[in-house]
Design an enzyme around this catalytic site. Sequence first.
Site, PDB file in Angstrom:
ATOM      1  N   PRO A   2       3.170  75.654  34.016  1.00  0.00           N
ATOM      2  CA  PRO A   2       3.181  76.983  33.408  1.00  0.00           C
ATOM      3  C   PRO A   2       4.026  77.960  34.212  1.00  0.00           C
ATOM      4  O   PRO A   2       3.785  78.172  35.399  1.00  0.00           O
ATOM      5  CB  PRO A   2       1.704  77.390  33.391  1.00  0.00           C
ATOM      6  CG  PRO A   2       1.016  76.479  34.337  1.00  0.00           C
ATOM      7  CD  PRO A   2       1.837  75.252  34.472  1.00  0.00           C
ATOM      8  N   GLU A   3       5.033  78.506  33.562  1.00  0.00           N
ATOM      9  CA  GLU A   3       5.858  79.553  34.151  1.00  0.00           C
ATOM     10  C   GLU A   3       5.574  80.837  33.376  1.00  0.00           C
ATOM     11  O   GLU A   3       4.631  80.869  32.598  1.00  0.00           O
ATOM     12  CB  GLU A   3       7.348  79.142  34.068  1.00  0.00           C
ATOM     13  CG  GLU A   3       7.603  77.791  34.712  1.00  0.00           C
ATOM     14  CD  GLU A   3       9.055  77.315  34.620  1.00  0.00           C
ATOM     15  OE1 GLU A   3       9.950  78.172  34.511  1.00  0.00           O
ATOM     16  OE2 GLU A   3       9.278  76.104  34.645  1.00  0.00           O
ATOM     17  N   ARG A 277      14.148  70.532  44.152  1.00  0.00           N
ATOM     18  CA  ARG A 277      13.618  70.288  42.812  1.00  0.00           C
ATOM     19  C   ARG A 277      14.615  69.525  41.958  1.00  0.00           C
ATOM     20  O   ARG A 277      15.825  69.651  42.140  1.00  0.00           O
ATOM     21  CB  ARG A 277      13.302  71.622  42.120  1.00  0.00           C
ATOM     22  CG  ARG A 277      12.169  72.383  42.753  1.00  0.00           C
ATOM     23  CD  ARG A 277      10.844  71.665  42.525  1.00  0.00           C
ATOM     24  NE  ARG A 277       9.758  72.219  43.318  1.00  0.00           N
ATOM     25  CZ  ARG A 277       9.131  71.553  44.281  1.00  0.00           C
ATOM     26  NH1 ARG A 277       9.503  70.339  44.598  1.00  0.00           N
ATOM     27  NH2 ARG A 277       8.141  72.104  44.939  1.00  0.00           N
TER      28      ARG A 277
END
Length: 287
Positions: A2-3, A277
């Site tokens: 969730p961003e 990432r």
Amino acid sequence: MPELPEVETIRRVLAKRIIGKKIKNLELSSTKVVRTDHAVLEQALVGQRISRIDRIGKLLIFCIDGTDDTILIHLKMTGQLIYRDKGSIVAGGHSFRTQGLKDLPNIHTRATITFADHSRLFFNDMRLFAYLELVNAKKLKEIKPTYGIEPGTAAFVIDSFRTIFHNRKTTVKALLLDQSLVAGIGNIYADESCFLAGILPMRRAHTLIPSEIEKLYTAVDEVIALGIEKRGTTFSSFVDGVGKSGGFLPFLCVYNRTGKPCKVCGTAIKKTVCAGRGTHYCPTCQK
DNA sequence: CTTCTTGTTACTGA
DNA sequence: ATCAGTAACAAGAA
């Protein structure tokens, strides 16, 4: 993961359903997910009402009516907040192990709030990274300035964005992911913003010319706004406040599209590691 | 079995 | 002192 758009979607869904409802009961797990002493939490919440739900970046803030105390909830990677009306709760009787994850509570449920009308709010987290914490007004005031400018707010202006990129030797991606500079962006929207701006995520921030910074600023604003409009991206475990998937997945241009053709030029999307990432980009469209 | 996934923080090293 | 890069956390999927 969730961003900002996912957390905002949850905030909006829950605000419509739980604000003003009296809290009747709490069930708390003894995992580290519940950071506040259980007795203290019960004292603060049972018999009270949630007056509003705020958000800073990816952090949800539940305000308790009549007090300065708030409940902070951070979902980290796999956290979920799911509201269920009284009638839709699956009756117990079988063990968690044989139970489907769509039934609630399930093996990943770390906290359950039951309201006076028997509706419930479930806080789930598969891994134990998410947290729920009671903080007072003083502590919340200390937390706020640790977050940077947020897309969609008045503070998100091009001048602040320019300042962030000025003289920074790190990568564009690392800056976008730094919550103390820009609040709310995670891995998905960082990659998507860079694609929309035509900028490689691994570029050093100080090498961006003014027109590129402007493009990235606009791209971040647009991608986050569209993400909210489509109610978030369901890639692994995200569901909104009532368990529904988000609708942004078909709009992704690079994230999780490694080897697939670029939607603009047809070139295969590449993946590398940047800022620690997985980082996706189009080698043709992004410079 | 190994490798990969990510939000945040603590740590390391320059 | 400051800044940038990375390991660690955790648990599941492939």
